[in-house]
Motif scaffolding. Structure first.
Motif, PDB file in Angstrom:
ATOM      1  N   THR A  17       0.804  -1.223   0.000  1.00 57.54           N
ATOM      2  CA  THR A  17       0.000   0.000   0.000  1.00 57.54           C
ATOM      3  C   THR A  17       0.835   1.270   0.000  1.00 57.54           C
ATOM      4  OG1 THR A  17      -0.138  -0.083   2.428  1.00 57.54           O
ATOM      5  CG2 THR A  17      -1.918  -1.142   1.173  1.00 57.54           C
ATOM      6  N   ARG A  18       2.155   1.118   0.031  1.00 57.88           N
ATOM      7  CA  ARG A  18       3.088   2.259   0.091  1.00 57.88           C
ATOM      8  C   ARG A  18       2.733   3.171   1.260  1.00 57.88           C
ATOM      9  NH1 ARG A  18       6.718  -0.210  -1.776  1.00 57.88           N
ATOM     10  NH2 ARG A  18       7.974   1.677  -2.064  1.00 57.88           N
ATOM     11  N   HIS A  19       2.679   2.573   2.400  1.00 61.73           N
ATOM     12  CA  HIS A  19       2.298   3.274   3.630  1.00 61.73           C
ATOM     13  C   HIS A  19       3.529   3.504   4.498  1.00 61.73           C
ATOM     14  CE1 HIS A  19       0.355   4.278   7.393  1.00 61.73           C
ATOM     15  NE2 HIS A  19      -0.824   4.274   6.795  1.00 61.73           N
ATOM     16  N   PRO A  20       3.694   4.690   5.076  1.00 61.40           N
ATOM     17  CA  PRO A  20       4.877   4.984   5.897  1.00 61.40           C
ATOM     18  C   PRO A  20       4.844   4.291   7.261  1.00 61.40           C
ATOM     19  CG  PRO A  20       3.357   6.839   5.945  1.00 61.40           C
ATOM     20  CD  PRO A  20       2.806   5.871   4.933  1.00 61.40           C
ATOM     21  N   VAL A  40      11.195  13.438   7.560  1.00 65.46           N
ATOM     22  CA  VAL A  40       9.740  13.419   7.402  1.00 65.46           C
ATOM     23  C   VAL A  40       9.388  12.338   6.378  1.00 65.46           C
ATOM     24  CG1 VAL A  40       7.691  14.717   6.751  1.00 65.46           C
ATOM     25  CG2 VAL A  40       9.572  15.869   7.942  1.00 65.46           C
ATOM     26  N   LEU A  41       8.589  11.382   6.807  1.00 66.79           N
ATOM     27  CA  LEU A  41       8.178  10.309   5.907  1.00 66.79           C
ATOM     28  C   LEU A  41       7.017  10.771   5.018  1.00 66.79           C
ATOM     29  CD1 LEU A  41       8.353   7.240   8.333  1.00 66.79           C
ATOM     30  CD2 LEU A  41      10.107   8.087   6.758  1.00 66.79           C
ATOM     31  N   ARG A  42       6.975  10.241   3.815  1.00 64.23           N
ATOM     32  CA  ARG A  42       5.949  10.641   2.854  1.00 64.23           C
ATOM     33  C   ARG A  42       4.620   9.944   3.152  1.00 64.23           C
ATOM     34  NH1 ARG A  42       8.342  10.256  -3.175  1.00 64.23           N
ATOM     35  NH2 ARG A  42       6.296  11.208  -3.587  1.00 64.23           N
ATOM     36  N   THR A  43       3.537  10.614   2.811  1.00 65.22           N
ATOM     37  CA  THR A  43       2.193  10.027   2.928  1.00 65.22           C
ATOM     38  C   THR A  43       1.446  10.060   1.601  1.00 65.22           C
ATOM     39  OG1 THR A  43       1.265  12.167   3.596  1.00 65.22           O
ATOM     40  CG2 THR A  43       1.975  10.685   5.364  1.00 65.22           C
ATOM     41  N   ASP A  44       2.036  10.701   0.597  1.00 60.97           N
ATOM     42  CA  ASP A  44       1.313  10.934  -0.652  1.00 60.97           C
ATOM     43  C   ASP A  44       1.334   9.735  -1.599  1.00 60.97           C
ATOM     44  OD1 ASP A  44       4.142  11.594  -0.788  1.00 60.97           O
ATOM     45  OD2 ASP A  44       3.768  12.216  -2.851  1.00 60.97           O
ATOM     46  N   LEU A  45       2.067   8.688  -1.266  1.00 65.32           N
ATOM     47  CA  LEU A  45       2.148   7.522  -2.155  1.00 65.32           C
ATOM     48  C   LEU A  45       1.170   6.420  -1.769  1.00 65.32           C
ATOM     49  CD1 LEU A  45       6.032   7.208  -2.534  1.00 65.32           C
ATOM     50  CD2 LEU A  45       4.404   8.354  -4.061  1.00 65.32           C
ATOM     51  N   PHE A  46       0.417   6.642  -0.738  1.00 63.16           N
ATOM     52  CA  PHE A  46      -0.489   5.599  -0.235  1.00 63.16           C
ATOM     53  C   PHE A  46      -1.556   5.240  -1.260  1.00 63.16           C
ATOM     54  CE2 PHE A  46      -4.553   4.582   1.939  1.00 63.16           C
ATOM     55  CZ  PHE A  46      -4.182   3.364   2.492  1.00 63.16           C
ATOM     56  N   ARG A  47      -1.794   3.934  -1.384  1.00 65.33           N
ATOM     57  CA  ARG A  47      -2.889   3.434  -2.211  1.00 65.33           C
ATOM     58  C   ARG A  47      -3.623   2.373  -1.398  1.00 65.33           C
ATOM     59  NH1 ARG A  47       1.625   0.877  -6.240  1.00 65.33           N
ATOM     60  NH2 ARG A  47       2.007  -1.058  -5.110  1.00 65.33           N
ATOM     61  N   PRO A  48      -4.913   2.476  -1.263  1.00 62.95           N
ATOM     62  CA  PRO A  48      -5.676   1.517  -0.450  1.00 62.95           C
ATOM     63  C   PRO A  48      -5.434   0.092  -0.930  1.00 62.95           C
ATOM     64  CG  PRO A  48      -7.044   3.372  -1.048  1.00 62.95           C
ATOM     65  CD  PRO A  48      -5.789   3.512  -1.850  1.00 62.95           C
ATOM     66  N   PRO A  49      -5.500  -0.859  -0.031  1.00 60.85           N
ATOM     67  CA  PRO A  49      -5.280  -2.254  -0.419  1.00 60.85           C
ATOM     68  C   PRO A  49      -6.348  -2.748  -1.371  1.00 60.85           C
ATOM     69  CG  PRO A  49      -6.014  -2.119   1.861  1.00 60.85           C
ATOM     70  CD  PRO A  49      -5.770  -0.716   1.408  1.00 60.85           C
TER      71      PRO A  49
END
Length: 360
Positions: A162-165, A343-352
């Protein structure tokens, strides 16, 4: 609080195993005279084995609003921790299971094998707000039982998908088993690690953190994680007066040499049942300086064993706190740490993905 004296057990941290009195639990049940004489009749009790109970929680994310802590959501794959660190602030949480924060905390563990499945449900909600998920905030995600249960790895696999930090805190080089997944996330600035090295002295570490990896293995883990492109903060917490504080400068120099990007520390905290456990540990392993250690701790904590106040609980107060802070800042500067905030990114998140695959 609680007291239940017993002989120190090799390979374990606590020397006590009494029940908590915070919930009006009896120190000991009335069980007849025969239990009082059981050791005389049958000989010493066998060494405690680690027991793991499967836990099936309804949710897996824990929310946090403390002003002293930089994250607002976390996952703990396990309850209790086999590392047996005598100073662990999570020990009192075992009282909620009617278990002792002493040896029970180290030997009677709980595993949550459905953690990744529960997290998938959370991340699939339309209302979910992306924020760094911290792991290892209460008990270590890479304690020995992770080798068999692999719950932490299953969570990381979902975070990669999910590309989650995520921010992982551990004192174990077992984290290297998942370096492939963590490095994958780190390439997109989605992962960072905090690795704890409390003492360079194996004899101190062996009693302070009896089942945690050797200090040199932890330094090697910092080096290998850093070489893989994973940002590592080294924690030298807790700093214990007259036990480990003399190592502060050497510890900071060694973690910098190993490749850590930042270093942090906290003076020892002794909340709830941790205080009597720590006092008993001092009496067993450092009777020559136990009174001195506690006198300094009390000075750091406003005349008490513990100061729970926001703003002071992580820093301490008074002359000793000022001295530790000054030494830390000088050593940190000398070692070349810049203080740059990651600072970790949050903009790459994609729901499972659910039952149906994504169309795009």
């Amino acid at each position: 609080m609680f007291l239940s004296a017993m002989a120190a057990e090799k390979g374990r941290g606590a020397t006590l195993n009494g029940e908590s009195r915070r919930f009006n639990l009896a120190e000991r049940q009335a069980d007849g005279d025969w239990l009082d004489a059981i050791e005389a009749l049958d000989g010493p009790a066998p060494r405690r084995r680690t027991e793991v109970t499967v836990e099936h929680p309804r949710t897996i994310l824990t929310r946090n609003a403390s002003p002293d802590i930089s994250f607002d959501q976390s996952i703990n794959a396990y309850r209790g921790c086999e590392h047996g660190c005598i100073y662990c602030f999570a020990r009192p949480s075992h009282a909620y299971h009617d278990l002792s924060p002493g040896l029970d905390f180290e030997t009677r563990l709980f595993a949550k094998p459905d953690a990744a499945k529960l997290l998938r449900v959370e991340l699939s909600k339309k209302s979910y707000h992306v924020a760094t998920i911290a792991m290892g905030t209460n008990t270590d995600p890479y304690q020995p039982i992770e080798k068999d249960w692999r719950i932490t790895r299953s969570i990381l696999e979902l975070l990669v998908e999910t590309r989650h930090p995520t921010f992982i805190t551990t004192k174990s080089d077992r984290i290297l088993r998942d370096i492939d997944l963590i490095a994958d996330l780190a390439r997109d600035r989605l992962a960072a690690v905090m690795l704890s090295v409390t003492s360079l002295d194996p004899a101190v570490a062996r009693t302070l953190e009896p089942r945690a990896p050797h200090p040199m293995r932890r330094l090697d883990a910092i080096r290998r994680l850093s070489d893989a492109g994973i940002p590592v903060t080294a924690s030298i917490s807790p700093v214990i007066p007259a036990i480990t504080d003399h190592e502060m400068e050497a510890l900071i120099a060694r973690v910098a040499e190993a490749g850590a990007r930042e270093v942090t520390y906290i003076p020892i905290r002794l909340p709830h049942e941790v205080a009597p456990l720590f006092r008993a540990w001092l009496a067993e392993h450092y009777p020559d300086r136990a009174a001195k250690v506690m006198a300094i701790v009390n000075d750091l904590r406003g005349g008490r064993d513990n100061d729970p106040g926001f703003g002071t609980r992580m820093k301490g107060q008074g002359v000793w706190a000022d001295l530790l802070r000054t030494r830390f800042l000088k050593a940190r500067k000398k070692a070349g740490f810049s203080g740059e905030k990651l600072v970790l990114r949050t903009d790459l998140f994609r729901p499972p993905e659910g039952a149906q695959m994504r169309l795009f």
